[in-house]
Design a protein around this motif. Structure first.
Motif, PDB file in Angstrom:
ATOM      1  N   LEU A   6      -5.513   0.284 -35.046  1.00  0.00           N
ATOM      2  CA  LEU A   6      -4.728  -0.958 -34.719  1.00  0.00           C
ATOM      3  C   LEU A   6      -3.846  -0.906 -35.651  1.00  0.00           C
ATOM      4  N   LEU A   7      -2.553  -0.533 -35.616  1.00  0.00           N
ATOM      5  CA  LEU A   7      -1.470  -0.486 -36.821  1.00  0.00           C
ATOM      6  C   LEU A   7      -0.634  -1.857 -37.100  1.00  0.00           C
ATOM      7  N   VAL A   8      -1.061  -2.606 -37.957  1.00  0.00           N
ATOM      8  CA  VAL A   8      -0.546  -4.147 -37.897  1.00  0.00           C
ATOM      9  C   VAL A   8       0.368  -4.359 -38.953  1.00  0.00           C
ATOM     10  N   ARG A   9       1.682  -4.770 -38.901  1.00  0.00           N
ATOM     11  CA  ARG A   9       2.397  -4.963 -39.786  1.00  0.00           C
ATOM     12  C   ARG A   9       2.457  -6.334 -40.360  1.00  0.00           C
ATOM     13  N   HIS A  10       2.570  -6.567 -41.495  1.00  0.00           N
ATOM     14  CA  HIS A  10       2.440  -7.877 -42.049  1.00  0.00           C
ATOM     15  C   HIS A  10       3.227  -8.890 -41.541  1.00  0.00           C
ATOM     16  N   ALA A  11       2.668  -9.932 -41.503  1.00  0.00           N
ATOM     17  CA  ALA A  11       3.404 -11.308 -41.251  1.00  0.00           C
ATOM     18  C   ALA A  11       4.722 -11.657 -42.120  1.00  0.00           C
ATOM     19  N   ALA A  12       5.631 -12.486 -41.618  1.00  0.00           N
ATOM     20  CA  ALA A  12       7.016 -12.632 -42.343  1.00  0.00           C
ATOM     21  C   ALA A  12       6.790 -13.363 -43.559  1.00  0.00           C
ATOM     22  N   HIS A  13       7.607 -12.982 -44.527  1.00  0.00           N
ATOM     23  CA  HIS A  13       7.641 -13.571 -45.525  1.00  0.00           C
ATOM     24  C   HIS A  13       8.980 -14.362 -45.590  1.00  0.00           C
ATOM     25  N   ASP A  14       9.334 -15.294 -46.405  1.00  0.00           N
ATOM     26  CA  ASP A  14      10.516 -16.084 -46.295  1.00  0.00           C
ATOM     27  C   ASP A  14      11.959 -15.280 -46.220  1.00  0.00           C
ATOM     28  N   ARG A  57       0.344  -4.641 -51.437  1.00  0.00           N
ATOM     29  CA  ARG A  57       1.059  -5.708 -51.414  1.00  0.00           C
ATOM     30  C   ARG A  57       0.735  -7.208 -51.020  1.00  0.00           C
ATOM     31  N   ARG A  58       1.236  -8.205 -51.952  1.00  0.00           N
ATOM     32  CA  ARG A  58       0.482  -9.471 -51.534  1.00  0.00           C
ATOM     33  C   ARG A  58       0.881  -9.743 -50.034  1.00  0.00           C
ATOM     34  N   ARG A  59       1.852  -9.515 -49.389  1.00  0.00           N
ATOM     35  CA  ARG A  59       2.113  -9.964 -48.007  1.00  0.00           C
ATOM     36  C   ARG A  59       1.319  -9.182 -47.038  1.00  0.00           C
ATOM     37  N   THR A  60       0.697  -7.995 -47.384  1.00  0.00           N
ATOM     38  CA  THR A  60      -0.114  -7.476 -46.548  1.00  0.00           C
ATOM     39  C   THR A  60      -1.731  -7.796 -46.702  1.00  0.00           C
ATOM     40  N   GLN A  61      -2.002  -8.207 -48.038  1.00  0.00           N
ATOM     41  CA  GLN A  61      -3.147  -8.749 -48.206  1.00  0.00           C
ATOM     42  C   GLN A  61      -3.600 -10.226 -47.839  1.00  0.00           C
ATOM     43  N   GLU A  62      -2.299 -10.889 -47.706  1.00  0.00           N
ATOM     44  CA  GLU A  62      -2.362 -12.051 -47.087  1.00  0.00           C
ATOM     45  C   GLU A  62      -2.766 -12.049 -45.764  1.00  0.00           C
ATOM     46  N   LYS A 143     -13.279   1.301 -34.013  1.00  0.00           N
ATOM     47  CA  LYS A 143     -11.568   0.752 -33.944  1.00  0.00           C
ATOM     48  C   LYS A 143     -11.380   0.316 -35.449  1.00  0.00           C
ATOM     49  N   ILE A 144     -10.021   0.589 -35.901  1.00  0.00           N
ATOM     50  CA  ILE A 144      -9.864   0.329 -37.178  1.00  0.00           C
ATOM     51  C   ILE A 144      -8.715  -0.357 -37.244  1.00  0.00           C
ATOM     52  N   VAL A 145      -8.713  -1.267 -38.195  1.00  0.00           N
ATOM     53  CA  VAL A 145      -7.070  -2.114 -38.498  1.00  0.00           C
ATOM     54  C   VAL A 145      -6.496  -1.662 -39.589  1.00  0.00           C
ATOM     55  N   LEU A 146      -5.410  -1.162 -39.799  1.00  0.00           N
ATOM     56  CA  LEU A 146      -4.547  -0.734 -40.704  1.00  0.00           C
ATOM     57  C   LEU A 146      -3.340  -1.745 -40.858  1.00  0.00           C
ATOM     58  N   VAL A 147      -3.511  -2.519 -42.021  1.00  0.00           N
ATOM     59  CA  VAL A 147      -2.399  -3.448 -42.044  1.00  0.00           C
ATOM     60  C   VAL A 147      -1.463  -2.904 -43.469  1.00  0.00           C
ATOM     61  N   SER A 148      -0.171  -2.794 -42.718  1.00  0.00           N
ATOM     62  CA  SER A 148       0.902  -1.924 -43.493  1.00  0.00           C
ATOM     63  C   SER A 148       2.511  -2.455 -43.471  1.00  0.00           C
ATOM     64  N   HIS A 149       3.238  -1.734 -43.333  1.00  0.00           N
ATOM     65  CA  HIS A 149       4.874  -2.134 -43.543  1.00  0.00           C
ATOM     66  C   HIS A 149       5.617  -1.455 -42.341  1.00  0.00           C
ATOM     67  N   ALA A 150       6.532  -2.020 -41.968  1.00  0.00           N
ATOM     68  CA  ALA A 150       7.459  -1.442 -41.022  1.00  0.00           C
ATOM     69  C   ALA A 150       7.566  -0.126 -40.902  1.00  0.00           C
ATOM     70  N   ASP A 151       8.189   0.269 -41.931  1.00  0.00           N
ATOM     71  CA  ASP A 151       8.490   1.813 -42.265  1.00  0.00           C
ATOM     72  C   ASP A 151       7.589   2.602 -42.172  1.00  0.00           C
TER      73      ASP A 151
END
Length: 198
Positions: A6-14, A57-62, A143-151
């Protein structure tokens, strides 16, 4: 023997869409992003995953911490999921970047152009896929969750779909979205793409 990612992009920063966060001083989630992360965690709670891996990165860790809090699964940090090393471009606004001819070349041919002082998209793709291959062997049938970035997620999905790294503008990976990939000895396939969490 198949692992599902499950490829998860981090939630939004401001400042999503205003500047290239890259690997600059850690950018936290904004208030809307923290709420997005809670909804994402609630959505993933029924997925019965066994592992969570996240970019440093902090945004992915959060984002990963919210998923972990809802699931009871601990987060492991890995540089393989880190944001693209944009080198000297990190932290610049898109207005500034749009005036840079090398930035224009990068967006036209990411498979060949290196970010100044950074990496190519093929290098990004290689490190992310190497992690997936390792985990697919080690955590088969899980099933494995990977939290990363769009690119980074776009690089992984493009490879599985047999697309060039230059195909990145052909699909979106929204903040707090979920894409799914199955991988095994038989190969890999995309199961879902850019499921957005409202």
């Amino acid at each position: 023997m198949t692992a599902t990612f499950l490829l998860v992009r981090h939630a939004a920063h401001d400042r999503v869409g205003n500047f290239l966060a890259g690997r600059t001083a850690d950018v936290p989630l904004g208030r809307p992003g923290r709420e997005q992360a809670r909804r994402l965690a609630s959505r993933l709670a029924g997925e019965e995953f066994t592992s969570i891996y996240a970019s440093p990165r902090r945004r992915t860790q959060e984002t990963a911490a919210a998923i972990a809090a809802a699931s009871g699964v601990e987060v492991e940090t890995t540089a393989a999921l880190d944001e693209v090393d944009f080198g000297t471009w990190s932290g610049k606004t898109f207005d500034v970047l749009d005036a840079d001819p090398l930035w224009q070349q990068w967006n036209a041919m990411r498979s060949l152009v290196r970010a100044p002082g950074g990496e190519t998209m093929l290098e990004v793709q290689h490190r992310a896929l190497a992690l997936m291959e390792t985990l697919a062997r080690r955590e088969s049938r899980k099933k494995i969750v990977l939290v990363s970035h769009a690119d980074v997620i776009k690089a992984m999905v493009s490879h599985v779909l047999g697309l060039s790294a230059d195909a990145w503008p052909r699909f979106d990976i929204a903040p707090a979205s979920i894409s799914a990939v199955a991988m095994g000895d038989w190969g890999a396939k995309v199961l879902a793409l850019n499921e957005e969490i409202a």
